[in-house]
Enzyme design. Structure first.
Site, mmCIF file in Angstrom:
data_model
loop_
_atom_site.group_PDB
_atom_site.id
_atom_site.type_symbol
_atom_site.label_atom_id
_atom_site.label_comp_id
_atom_site.label_asym_id
_atom_site.label_seq_id
_atom_site.Cartn_x
_atom_site.Cartn_y
_atom_site.Cartn_z
ATOM 1 N N LYS A 20 0.828 -1.208 0.000
ATOM 2 C CA LYS A 20 0.000 0.000 0.000
ATOM 3 C C LYS A 20 0.861 1.256 0.000
ATOM 4 C CE LYS A 20 -1.749 1.770 3.904
ATOM 5 N NZ LYS A 20 -1.935 3.206 4.165
ATOM 6 N N ASN A 21 1.815 1.325 0.929
ATOM 7 C CA ASN A 21 2.614 2.544 1.066
ATOM 8 C C ASN A 21 3.505 2.784 -0.148
ATOM 9 O OD1 ASN A 21 1.469 3.106 3.538
ATOM 10 N ND2 ASN A 21 3.113 2.188 4.730
ATOM 11 N N CYS A 27 -4.969 8.490 9.546
ATOM 12 C CA CYS A 27 -5.218 7.927 10.867
ATOM 13 C C CYS A 27 -4.868 8.929 11.961
ATOM 14 C CB CYS A 27 -4.390 6.663 11.077
ATOM 15 S SG CYS A 27 -4.984 5.226 10.169
ATOM 16 N N ARG A 62 -8.535 0.294 4.370
ATOM 17 C CA ARG A 62 -7.506 1.189 3.856
ATOM 18 C C ARG A 62 -6.188 0.464 3.618
ATOM 19 N NH1 ARG A 62 -5.905 5.076 7.496
ATOM 20 N NH2 ARG A 62 -4.690 5.830 5.744
ATOM 21 N N ARG A 89 -3.184 10.625 4.531
ATOM 22 C CA ARG A 89 -1.911 11.315 4.691
ATOM 23 C C ARG A 89 -1.079 11.337 3.399
ATOM 24 N NH1 ARG A 89 1.100 14.883 7.689
ATOM 25 N NH2 ARG A 89 3.282 14.473 7.366
ATOM 26 N N ASP A 136 4.505 0.357 12.089
ATOM 27 C CA ASP A 136 3.242 -0.179 11.572
ATOM 28 C C ASP A 136 2.997 -1.636 11.965
ATOM 29 O OD1 ASP A 136 2.373 2.153 10.441
ATOM 30 O OD2 ASP A 136 2.937 1.650 8.396
ATOM 31 N N ILE A 169 8.251 6.552 16.932
ATOM 32 C CA ILE A 169 7.970 7.191 15.637
ATOM 33 C C ILE A 169 6.779 8.140 15.735
ATOM 34 C CG2 ILE A 169 7.522 6.801 13.189
ATOM 35 C CD1 ILE A 169 10.210 5.725 14.164
ATOM 36 N N ARG A 172 2.146 14.448 12.868
ATOM 37 C CA ARG A 172 2.804 14.194 11.587
ATOM 38 C C ARG A 172 2.815 15.446 10.694
ATOM 39 N NH1 ARG A 172 0.953 8.326 9.448
ATOM 40 N NH2 ARG A 172 -1.144 9.106 9.546
ATOM 41 N N PRO A 173 3.488 16.505 11.112
ATOM 42 C CA PRO A 173 3.454 17.765 10.376
ATOM 43 C C PRO A 173 4.199 17.702 9.053
ATOM 44 C CG PRO A 173 5.046 17.896 12.143
ATOM 45 C CD PRO A 173 4.335 16.595 12.318
ATOM 46 N N MET A 174 4.028 18.768 8.249
ATOM 47 C CA MET A 174 4.607 18.831 6.909
ATOM 48 C C MET A 174 5.925 19.606 6.882
ATOM 49 S SD MET A 174 2.868 17.284 4.490
ATOM 50 C CE MET A 174 3.288 18.198 2.997
ATOM 51 N N ASP A 175 6.461 19.981 8.029
ATOM 52 C CA ASP A 175 7.613 20.880 8.027
ATOM 53 C C ASP A 175 8.831 20.294 7.322
ATOM 54 O OD1 ASP A 175 7.773 19.033 10.066
ATOM 55 O OD2 ASP A 175 8.712 20.381 11.508
ATOM 56 N N LEU A 176 9.057 18.981 7.440
ATOM 57 C CA LEU A 176 10.223 18.381 6.794
ATOM 58 C C LEU A 176 10.097 18.383 5.272
ATOM 59 C CD1 LEU A 176 10.753 15.361 9.219
ATOM 60 C CD2 LEU A 176 12.083 17.472 9.128
#
Length: 422
Positions: free
Chosen positions: A22-23, A118, A400, A94, A308, A330, A123-127
């Site tokens: 999936k990922n 989820c 999912r 995500r 996971d 994580i 889990r921010p977008m800064d990176l």
């Protein structure tokens, strides 16, 4: 709303086919935005998240078709009509943020909503933003959307990430394929899904080296062409089903499995008293001697123990001999399955990012509720090993990430059925 009814039914024996990852597939699909020519993916998993990514790409004007019962995805982005990834789609998943890098690289602009998925942490977008800004992008957050521009094109750069984020690595690598000059990405994530992405991009004409290591080098090219690529085996589905015979007894062969995808996980199972061996067709798993032993687990970026698989491993430890400590490094807020396992008779104490599990002889069936994707399957595993019936509700999370879970477990002797909601 659907639920899944599981009845503890003794040992499991037989074979389970493992789907494409999936990922990996959710990362490969946005790569179509980098080229005008068609990109075809084989061995695609048939999941609701894939449908969500399909809808997102189609909203941008891409052509996406599912062929061969959904196991082949044919895509073309020759005439995109939009560079805006709308909140109504992005909020569901995500991985939707992975259109940011490709859109920016090919068109010099992108407007992408902050993502959902989820509820397992911020889990921010800064990176992602820092990496793309290093390539020359100008990015501003307005009204919940990232507005990104690089009207003169992206330019190669040396960038070291503060954390080895998988998603940020994927976004930056895709963007850098069309940047002018050379990009060196340091402290890059090393997951197999990133290696799979790079292999696909290379088939499309990208010049990339170092995937699977902490430093990836990308030499930008003027354009990418079409390709056909087979999605790598899903190591999380593989690890999940490896736990079924570990919990219930019996012997199960996971078709398509590879030890290289789950080495750290397999090592923990071995320490717990579970045998994992390679076969011509995959991996074979069985208990060594009765009840498994407690082992400690710390989640880490690949090649460490996968976050996971933490929930599923906790389910195994609930009936292990001894006390185990599971430390989640994580994501925050990723022990929401623990109270549900306690409802089944488990002995679990959670303090911040650490869970202490004292094994019990046998779990007992109970009504439980799935809180996220991996939690949902951990409760199903627990139900397989429990005494009596377990009803898992809110299983839309399951759809999912796991295709045909009932059929696959039934195929090895599990007593499991899906109950349609009213």
């Amino acid at each position: 709303m659907d639920s899944i009814l599981v009845t503890g039914n003794g040992p499991l024996n037989g074979q389970i086919p493992i789907a494409g990852a999936k990922n990996a597939c959710l990362t490969l699909m946005p790569a179509t935005l980098l080229s005008e020519e068609p990109l075809t993916l084989t061995n695609a998993p048939r999941l609701s998240d894939i449908k969500t990514m399909t809808a997102l790409l189609q909203s941008l004007g891409a052509e996406v078709s599912a062929l061969q019962d959904g196991q082949v995805i044919a895509m073309s982005s020759h005439s995109l009509t939009s560079h805006v990834a709308d909140y109504d789609i992005v909020r569901k998943m995500r991985a939707s943020n992975l259109v940011l890098g490709p859109l920016l690289a090919r068109f010099g602009q992108a407007v992408v909503s902050l993502p959902g998925g989820c509820a397992i942490g911020a889990r921010p977008m800064d990176l992602h933003v820092e990496g793309l800004e290093a390539l020359g992008a100008e990015i501003e957050l307005k009204d919940g959307y990232l507005h990104a521009k690089a009207l003169g094109g992206l330019k190669g750069a040396v960038h070291e990430m503060r954390f080895a984020s998988v998603g940020a690595t994927e976004n930056i690598v895709m963007a850098a394929t069309l940047a002018k000059g050379t990009t060196v990405l340091k402290n890059a994530a090393r997951e197999p899904e990133i290696v799979d992405l790079v292999e696909c991009l290379r088939k499309m004409g990208a010049q990339i080296s170092g995937e699977g290591s902490p430093t990836i080098e990308i030499q930008g090219v003027d354009r990418l062409h079409g390709a056909t690529h087979q999605v790598v085996t899903d190591r999380i589905e593989l690890g999940t089903y490896m736990l079924a015979p570990a919990m219930c007894g019996g012997e199960v062969e996971l078709l398509g499995g590879r030890m290289s995808l789950v080495e750290a996980f397999a090592a923990k199972l071995d320490a717990a008293g579970v045998s994992v061996s390679e076969t011509q067709s995959g991996l074979k798993v069985s208990r060594k001697n009765g009840r498994v032993s407690a082992v400690d687990v710390v989640t880490e970026p690949f090649p460490g123990f996968p976050t996971d698989l933490q929930a599923q491993m906790m389910a195994l430890m609930c009936t292990a001999d001894g006390v185990s400590v599971l430390e989640e490094r994580i994501f925050e807020n990723r022990f929401m399955h623990a109270p549900e396992l306690v409802r089944m008779g488990a002995n679990i104490e959670v303090h911040g990012g650490t869970a202490t599990v004292t094994g019990v002889e046998r779990l007992k069936g109970a009504p439980v509720m799935a809180t996220d994707l991996r939690a949902s399957v951990s409760l199903i595993l627990a139900g397989l090993a429990a005494e009596g019936e377990t009803t898992v509700s809110r299983v839309y999370h399951l759809d999912r990430g796991y295709e045909h879970v009932v059929r696959k477990l039934e195929g090895v002797g599990a007593k499991i059925e899906r109950i349609k909601g009213q």
